[in-house]
Design a protein around this motif. Structure first.
Motif, mmCIF file in Angstrom:
data_model
loop_
_atom_site.group_PDB
_atom_site.id
_atom_site.type_symbol
_atom_site.label_atom_id
_atom_site.label_comp_id
_atom_site.label_asym_id
_atom_site.label_seq_id
_atom_site.Cartn_x
_atom_site.Cartn_y
_atom_site.Cartn_z
ATOM 1 N N GLU A 9 -7.825 -1.444 6.259
ATOM 2 C CA GLU A 9 -7.469 -2.062 4.978
ATOM 3 C C GLU A 9 -8.289 -1.487 3.829
ATOM 4 O O GLU A 9 -7.780 -1.257 2.735
ATOM 5 C CB GLU A 9 -7.663 -3.571 5.042
ATOM 6 C CG GLU A 9 -6.555 -4.293 5.781
ATOM 7 C CD GLU A 9 -6.808 -5.789 5.862
ATOM 8 O OE1 GLU A 9 -7.472 -6.350 4.966
ATOM 9 O OE2 GLU A 9 -6.330 -6.399 6.839
ATOM 10 N N LYS A 10 -9.566 -1.225 4.073
ATOM 11 C CA LYS A 10 -10.455 -0.697 3.033
ATOM 12 C C LYS A 10 -10.152 0.765 2.688
ATOM 13 O O LYS A 10 -10.527 1.234 1.624
ATOM 14 C CB LYS A 10 -11.911 -0.815 3.475
ATOM 15 C CG LYS A 10 -12.417 -2.227 3.538
ATOM 16 C CD LYS A 10 -13.847 -2.257 4.037
ATOM 17 C CE LYS A 10 -14.320 -3.661 4.293
ATOM 18 N NZ LYS A 10 -15.644 -3.701 4.913
ATOM 19 N N LEU A 11 -9.511 1.481 3.592
ATOM 20 C CA LEU A 11 -9.272 2.908 3.390
ATOM 21 C C LEU A 11 -8.194 3.215 2.358
ATOM 22 O O LEU A 11 -8.104 4.338 1.879
ATOM 23 C CB LEU A 11 -8.899 3.578 4.719
ATOM 24 C CG LEU A 11 -9.999 3.665 5.751
ATOM 25 C CD1 LEU A 11 -9.462 4.260 7.046
ATOM 26 C CD2 LEU A 11 -11.175 4.478 5.230
ATOM 27 N N ASP A 12 -7.364 2.249 2.045
ATOM 28 C CA ASP A 12 -6.281 2.464 1.085
ATOM 29 C C ASP A 12 -5.466 3.707 1.471
ATOM 30 O O ASP A 12 -5.342 4.664 0.706
ATOM 31 C CB ASP A 12 -6.844 2.580 -0.337
ATOM 32 C CG ASP A 12 -5.762 2.427 -1.393
ATOM 33 O OD1 ASP A 12 -4.686 1.891 -1.091
ATOM 34 O OD2 ASP A 12 -5.993 2.870 -2.542
ATOM 35 N N LEU A 13 -4.942 3.694 2.686
ATOM 36 C CA LEU A 13 -4.251 4.851 3.249
ATOM 37 C C LEU A 13 -2.987 5.232 2.486
ATOM 38 O O LEU A 13 -2.531 6.363 2.582
ATOM 39 C CB LEU A 13 -3.902 4.584 4.717
ATOM 40 C CG LEU A 13 -5.084 4.401 5.653
ATOM 41 C CD1 LEU A 13 -4.607 4.057 7.055
ATOM 42 C CD2 LEU A 13 -5.964 5.634 5.668
ATOM 43 N N GLU A 14 -2.432 4.311 1.747
ATOM 44 C CA GLU A 14 -1.215 4.618 1.007
ATOM 45 C C GLU A 14 -1.505 5.200 -0.379
ATOM 46 O O GLU A 14 -0.580 5.482 -1.139
ATOM 47 C CB GLU A 14 -0.336 3.379 0.906
ATOM 48 C CG GLU A 14 0.200 2.976 2.278
ATOM 49 C CD GLU A 14 1.298 1.945 2.217
ATOM 50 O OE1 GLU A 14 1.962 1.828 1.168
ATOM 51 O OE2 GLU A 14 1.491 1.264 3.225
ATOM 52 N N ALA A 15 -2.770 5.410 -0.683
ATOM 53 C CA ALA A 15 -3.107 5.976 -1.993
ATOM 54 C C ALA A 15 -2.561 7.391 -2.106
ATOM 55 O O ALA A 15 -2.816 8.245 -1.271
ATOM 56 C CB ALA A 15 -4.621 5.983 -2.189
ATOM 57 N N ASN A 16 -1.778 7.600 -3.108
ATOM 58 C CA ASN A 16 -1.242 8.918 -3.442
ATOM 59 C C ASN A 16 -0.975 8.948 -4.933
ATOM 60 O O ASN A 16 -0.696 7.910 -5.537
ATOM 61 C CB ASN A 16 0.066 9.204 -2.680
ATOM 62 C CG ASN A 16 -0.170 9.971 -1.405
ATOM 63 O OD1 ASN A 16 -0.843 10.988 -1.411
ATOM 64 N ND2 ASN A 16 0.375 9.466 -0.316
ATOM 65 N N ALA A 126 4.681 10.550 3.750
ATOM 66 C CA ALA A 126 3.324 10.003 3.798
ATOM 67 C C ALA A 126 3.372 8.496 4.020
ATOM 68 O O ALA A 126 2.588 7.941 4.804
ATOM 69 C CB ALA A 126 2.567 10.347 2.519
ATOM 70 N N LYS A 127 4.288 7.827 3.350
ATOM 71 C CA LYS A 127 4.428 6.377 3.516
ATOM 72 C C LYS A 127 4.836 6.040 4.954
ATOM 73 O O LYS A 127 4.283 5.123 5.577
ATOM 74 C CB LYS A 127 5.467 5.837 2.536
ATOM 75 C CG LYS A 127 5.582 4.337 2.516
ATOM 76 C CD LYS A 127 6.567 3.884 1.478
ATOM 77 C CE LYS A 127 5.790 3.348 0.311
ATOM 78 N NZ LYS A 127 6.608 2.656 -0.680
ATOM 79 N N LYS A 128 5.776 6.800 5.509
ATOM 80 C CA LYS A 128 6.195 6.597 6.899
ATOM 81 C C LYS A 128 5.043 6.901 7.856
ATOM 82 O O LYS A 128 4.865 6.215 8.867
ATOM 83 C CB LYS A 128 7.399 7.475 7.228
ATOM 84 C CG LYS A 128 8.670 7.034 6.529
ATOM 85 C CD LYS A 128 9.809 8.003 6.775
ATOM 86 C CE LYS A 128 11.005 7.619 5.932
ATOM 87 N NZ LYS A 128 12.092 8.602 6.042
#
Length: 190
Positions: A9-16, A126-128
């Motif tokens: 959750e902290k990684l913000d993996l969807e950040a683009n 990326a989202k997928k």
């Protein structure tokens, strides 16, 4: 390993950097750096890490990872390329990134690519990928717990962590190796 979901959750993996976030005007280097710092702030490992620096941008330009800059300003196309470089450098060498993006740079200069459409395709994938990753992490947590439970005398959280780290690094290595082979094929085709 209950903390792994908190870590994710902290990684913000969807950040683009989305196309909507890219200004329609050309930006100076400091503005580019501010935009990337704001967009990818949560993806940094620690506060002292920099997402993007003047030196990095200058190296990308000197190394021809991006097409030439005009009047010390960076266009929307430059920002898209820098965003791709930011993502690629997590697993590929600068030379591999140059090989990968060389054709795109040429297509941009020759007006042979709808870069917005291509970049949107990347963002969709990326989202997928993030959704697939989240499912895979849950599966790996279960597998690690099963492995620890199956034969380890010392069933500590420490060993779970080490096994999870080793598993994740191994998966990362497998993906990186396939990506490198694809880059090698691009080199051979040239």
């Amino acid at each position: 390993m209950e903390t792994i979901n908190q870590i994710i959750e902290k990684l913000d993996l969807e950040a683009n950097l989305t196309l909507e976030e890219i200004p329609q005007i050309d930006l100076y280097m400091d503005q580019v750096i501010q935009l990337f710092e704001k967009t990818f702030a949560e993806s940094k490992r620690n506060d002292s890490e920099k997402v993007l620096t003047k030196t990095m941008i200058n190296n990308y330009a000197k190394g021809k990872l991006i097409f030439p800059i005009r009047n010390k300003k960076y266009s929307k196309e430059h920002l898209i390329l820098i965003s791709l470089i930011y993502q690629l450098k997590a697993a590929l060498s600068i030379n591999d990134i140059k090989t990968t993006l060389d054709g795109i740079n040429k297509k941009i200069l020759n007006n042979e690519i709808d870069l917005d459409s291509f970049y949107n395709s990347y963002l969709n994938l990326a989202k997928k990928n993030v959704a697939d990753f989240n499912e895979d992490i849950d599966k790996r947590v279960v597998e690690v717990k099963e492995e620890i439970g199956d034969g380890q005398v010392d069933k500590s959280h420490y060993l779970e962590h080490v096994l999870m780290i080793a598993s994740l690094v191994h998966m990362s290595s497998l993906y990186r190796r396939v990506a490198e082979k694809l880059v090698d094929e691009m080199t051979i085709e040239k």
